[in-house]
Write a protein that holds these residues in place. Sequence first.
Motif, short mmCIF file in Angstrom:
data_model
loop_
_atom_site.label_atom_id
_atom_site.label_comp_id
_atom_site.label_asym_id
_atom_site.label_seq_id
_atom_site.Cartn_x
_atom_site.Cartn_y
_atom_site.Cartn_z
N ALA A 1 0.92 -1.07 0.05
CA ALA A 1 0.00 -0.01 0.07
C ALA A 1 0.93 1.28 0.02
O ALA A 1 0.80 2.23 -0.99
CB ALA A 1 -1.00 0.13 1.21
N GLU B 1 4.84 7.37 5.82
CA GLU B 1 3.90 5.85 5.61
C GLU B 1 4.78 4.76 6.24
O GLU B 1 4.25 4.17 7.02
CB GLU B 1 3.91 5.52 3.99
CG GLU B 1 2.90 6.50 3.26
CD GLU B 1 3.08 6.46 1.88
OE1 GLU B 1 2.01 6.46 1.15
OE2 GLU B 1 4.11 6.07 1.16
N THR C 1 -2.28 4.39 3.46
CA THR C 1 -2.54 5.24 2.28
C THR C 1 -2.88 6.54 2.54
O THR C 1 -2.63 7.54 1.87
CB THR C 1 -3.16 4.48 0.92
OG1 THR C 1 -4.52 4.27 1.65
CG2 THR C 1 -2.52 3.41 0.51
N LEU D 1 -4.64 10.56 -1.95
CA LEU D 1 -4.36 9.25 -2.42
C LEU D 1 -4.09 9.61 -3.82
O LEU D 1 -5.02 9.99 -4.82
CB LEU D 1 -5.60 8.22 -2.25
CG LEU D 1 -5.41 7.44 -0.85
CD1 LEU D 1 -5.86 8.28 0.13
CD2 LEU D 1 -6.48 6.39 -1.02
N GLU E 1 -2.40 4.23 -5.80
CA GLU E 1 -2.91 3.69 -4.21
C GLU E 1 -4.25 3.40 -4.38
O GLU E 1 -4.71 2.37 -3.85
CB GLU E 1 -2.75 5.11 -3.20
CG GLU E 1 -1.17 5.10 -2.88
CD GLU E 1 -1.35 6.50 -2.15
OE1 GLU E 1 -0.10 6.38 -1.32
OE2 GLU E 1 -1.83 7.45 -2.36
#
Length: 137
Positions: free
Chosen positions: A16, A27, A93, A99, A103
Amino acid sequence: MTLSAHDALIHLMLVAASSDTTMTDKELTRIQALIERMPVFEGFDRSRFAAVANECADKLNQPNGLDHVVDDAIAALPAKLQDTAYAVSVEVTAVDLFLEQEELRFLELLRDKLDLDRLTTAAIEVAARARNRRLPG
């Protein structure tokens, strides 16, 4: 080799995070935070994180790597963890509240492969946005 449920969840989070071709520090930090605080990761040896990440990267670099990683991860998860798998993937995400198309495509692929109804996945997505929202300014 069959993945553990912990490894499977981590593989999905890593995919992801890297689905837009770049894994940001935010992330990676979110993945590590989820591993540290979520009850589903109790018993996971955090010193194995780098090895699990490398194993995921190796699989991704093989032909049809994305499908193999996702399929192997889903196969390793008990049915009751399918919503958890989607939730941790969305959480990673959603960390930057924006996004990329890649993604979104990954989440769609994952949604299609998991045995989850659309109402459940929509609720997971809305909850992730709400948790990651910041005050304006």
